[in-house]
Design a protein around this motif. Structure first.
Motif, PDB file in Angstrom:
ATOM      1  N   MET A 189       0.809  -1.222   0.000  1.00 32.66           N
ATOM      2  CA  MET A 189       0.000   0.000   0.000  1.00 32.66           C
ATOM      3  C   MET A 189       0.843   1.274   0.000  1.00 32.66           C
ATOM      4  O   MET A 189       0.296   2.376  -0.090  1.00 32.66           O
ATOM      5  CB  MET A 189      -0.923  -0.001   1.223  1.00 32.66           C
ATOM      6  CG  MET A 189      -2.065  -0.973   1.126  1.00 32.66           C
ATOM      7  SD  MET A 189      -3.261  -0.816   2.494  1.00 32.66           S
ATOM      8  CE  MET A 189      -2.541  -1.907   3.730  1.00 32.66           C
ATOM      9  N   GLU A 190       2.161   1.100   0.174  1.00 32.77           N
ATOM     10  CA  GLU A 190       3.073   2.241   0.225  1.00 32.77           C
ATOM     11  C   GLU A 190       2.697   3.203   1.354  1.00 32.77           C
ATOM     12  O   GLU A 190       2.591   4.423   1.173  1.00 32.77           O
ATOM     13  CB  GLU A 190       3.115   2.976  -1.126  1.00 32.77           C
ATOM     14  CG  GLU A 190       3.639   2.101  -2.262  1.00 32.77           C
ATOM     15  CD  GLU A 190       3.736   2.837  -3.589  1.00 32.77           C
ATOM     16  OE1 GLU A 190       3.090   3.905  -3.725  1.00 32.77           O
ATOM     17  OE2 GLU A 190       4.451   2.354  -4.483  1.00 32.77           O
ATOM     18  N   VAL A 191       2.470   2.613   2.539  1.00 30.35           N
ATOM     19  CA  VAL A 191       2.196   3.394   3.740  1.00 30.35           C
ATOM     20  C   VAL A 191       3.077   2.871   4.871  1.00 30.35           C
ATOM     21  O   VAL A 191       3.742   1.832   4.736  1.00 30.35           O
ATOM     22  CB  VAL A 191       0.707   3.317   4.160  1.00 30.35           C
ATOM     23  CG1 VAL A 191      -0.189   3.886   3.061  1.00 30.35           C
ATOM     24  CG2 VAL A 191       0.303   1.887   4.485  1.00 30.35           C
ATOM     25  N   GLY A 192       3.058   3.541   5.994  1.00 32.79           N
ATOM     26  CA  GLY A 192       3.878   3.134   7.114  1.00 32.79           C
ATOM     27  C   GLY A 192       3.361   1.874   7.804  1.00 32.79           C
ATOM     28  O   GLY A 192       2.152   1.622   7.849  1.00 32.79           O
ATOM     29  N   VAL A 230      -7.259  -0.773   2.441  1.00 33.95           N
ATOM     30  CA  VAL A 230      -6.677   0.345   1.700  1.00 33.95           C
ATOM     31  C   VAL A 230      -7.291   1.658   2.172  1.00 33.95           C
ATOM     32  O   VAL A 230      -6.594   2.655   2.403  1.00 33.95           O
ATOM     33  CB  VAL A 230      -6.887   0.144   0.175  1.00 33.95           C
ATOM     34  CG1 VAL A 230      -6.633   1.451  -0.581  1.00 33.95           C
ATOM     35  CG2 VAL A 230      -5.960  -0.948  -0.337  1.00 33.95           C
ATOM     36  N   SER A 231      -8.604   1.673   2.340  1.00 34.01           N
ATOM     37  CA  SER A 231      -9.282   2.886   2.796  1.00 34.01           C
ATOM     38  C   SER A 231      -8.876   3.252   4.213  1.00 34.01           C
ATOM     39  O   SER A 231      -8.590   4.420   4.503  1.00 34.01           O
ATOM     40  CB  SER A 231     -10.800   2.675   2.722  1.00 34.01           C
ATOM     41  OG  SER A 231     -11.492   3.800   3.229  1.00 34.01           O
ATOM     42  N   ARG A 232      -8.840   2.250   5.102  1.00 33.22           N
ATOM     43  CA  ARG A 232      -8.465   2.506   6.506  1.00 33.22           C
ATOM     44  C   ARG A 232      -7.049   3.055   6.622  1.00 33.22           C
ATOM     45  O   ARG A 232      -6.750   3.843   7.524  1.00 33.22           O
ATOM     46  CB  ARG A 232      -8.559   1.216   7.326  1.00 33.22           C
ATOM     47  CG  ARG A 232      -9.952   0.768   7.697  1.00 33.22           C
ATOM     48  CD  ARG A 232     -10.590   1.696   8.720  1.00 33.22           C
ATOM     49  NE  ARG A 232      -9.860   1.780   9.964  1.00 33.22           N
ATOM     50  CZ  ARG A 232     -10.318   1.381  11.137  1.00 33.22           C
ATOM     51  NH1 ARG A 232     -11.529   0.867  11.214  1.00 33.22           N
ATOM     52  NH2 ARG A 232      -9.607   1.519  12.237  1.00 33.22           N
ATOM     53  N   CYS A 233      -6.194   2.617   5.723  1.00 34.67           N
ATOM     54  CA  CYS A 233      -4.790   3.035   5.776  1.00 34.67           C
ATOM     55  C   CYS A 233      -4.534   4.312   4.977  1.00 34.67           C
ATOM     56  O   CYS A 233      -3.394   4.804   4.937  1.00 34.67           O
ATOM     57  CB  CYS A 233      -3.883   1.921   5.256  1.00 34.67           C
ATOM     58  SG  CYS A 233      -3.829   0.473   6.334  1.00 34.67           S
ATOM     59  N   ILE A 254       0.753   2.307  10.574  1.00 33.00           N
ATOM     60  CA  ILE A 254      -0.605   2.555  10.090  1.00 33.00           C
ATOM     61  C   ILE A 254      -1.300   1.235   9.798  1.00 33.00           C
ATOM     62  O   ILE A 254      -2.468   1.021  10.163  1.00 33.00           O
ATOM     63  CB  ILE A 254      -0.575   3.435   8.826  1.00 33.00           C
ATOM     64  CG1 ILE A 254      -0.046   4.826   9.164  1.00 33.00           C
ATOM     65  CG2 ILE A 254      -1.961   3.526   8.188  1.00 33.00           C
ATOM     66  CD1 ILE A 254       0.162   5.712   7.948  1.00 33.00           C
ATOM     67  N   VAL A 255      -0.571   0.318   9.154  1.00 34.78           N
ATOM     68  CA  VAL A 255      -1.135  -0.991   8.827  1.00 34.78           C
ATOM     69  C   VAL A 255      -1.431  -1.780  10.096  1.00 34.78           C
ATOM     70  O   VAL A 255      -2.493  -2.404  10.228  1.00 34.78           O
ATOM     71  CB  VAL A 255      -0.182  -1.781   7.917  1.00 34.78           C
ATOM     72  CG1 VAL A 255      -0.689  -3.211   7.719  1.00 34.78           C
ATOM     73  CG2 VAL A 255      -0.032  -1.083   6.580  1.00 34.78           C
TER      74      VAL A 255
END
Length: 238
Positions: free
Chosen positions: A42-45, A76-79, A48-49
């Motif tokens: 997801m290319e997030v931290g 995906v939305s939550r993150c 966060i996941v």
């Protein structure tokens, strides 16, 4: 002698939990690895996941998300990730699900022993859609004509409807059935309230394995699934 075991012990069916019982409960290391994979997809931290996974356990298991695609889109939305990552998250969910459904050879030996004895087998698991979807592709699935997953039934343990559903599909009355699980989801109390004899096994993967909704249990207990045939045998003389 094996062929009459189910009748002699007044146990026609055994209903098994899945995670922590037939396959290991997720460890901290596995959980961290999964978080990193989802974070990369997801290319997030990672933090966060981790927060999203922890906060979404119920909605991922209770039927509100009815497909792997919907679980992926929800995460995906939550993150706060881009919608373009949904397909990558779907792929990750399925791959991790198959990895989690690997059982030890000794578990298959137990299931073989029970099946040869004429004992009917059922699975009852709190599970998210990717687990339910991948289940049929695993060697374990061939042992369980009856498999009840929370995400397909719209309820999580210890909802009495789940136990009733398993018994209905088995065609076996509650008092002639045994429920075997590690205790997550307060499943043992749920089985007992449904009139099913409940047997706790020590959590497969160790006590640090991830479990939700566990409560103290003071009933029958054994060290592992591998001891279940011996438990049934011991009851013969009672």
């Amino acid at each position: 002698m094996e062929r009459t075991l189910a009748v002699e012990y007044e146990c026609e069916a055994v209903i098994f939990d899945l995670f922590g019982t037939l396959v290991p409960a997720p460890s901290d290391a596995e959980r961290s690895s999964a978080v990193r994979e989802f974070a990369a997809a997801m290319e997030v931290g990672a933090s966060i996941v981790a927060s999203a996974l922890g906060a979404s356990w119920r909605v991922r298991h209770d039927g509100r998300l009815s497909s792997v695609e919907k679980v992926a889109a929800y995460l995906v939305s939550r993150c706060g990730a881009a919608e373009s990552h949904v397909n990558d998250v779907e792929t990750t969910l399925r791959r991790l699900a198959l990895a989690r459904l690997r059982a030890d050879r000794s578990v298959f030996l137990v299931l073989d022993t029970l099946r040869r004895a004429g004992v009917r087998l059922a699975l009852l698991s709190d599970a998210s859609p990717e687990i339910a979807e991948c289940w049929g592709r695993t060697p374990l699935a061939s042992y369980f004509p009856t498999a009840v997953f929370s995400c397909e039934e719209g309820a999580i343990k210890p909802d009495p409807g789940l136990f009733a559903r398993a018994l209905e599909q088995l065609g076996v009355p509650a008092h002639r059935s045994l429920y075997c699980g590690d205790g997550g989801g307060d499943e043992l109390t749920g089985a007992r309230k449904a009139g099913i004899r409940a047997l706790r096994v020590e959590r497969r993967g160790g006590p640090a394995g991830l479990a939700f909704g566990e409560r103290p249990w003071h009933g029958e207990s054994v060290a592992s699934v591998e001891a279940v045939p011996a438990v049934l045998t011991a009851r013969r003389g009672r």
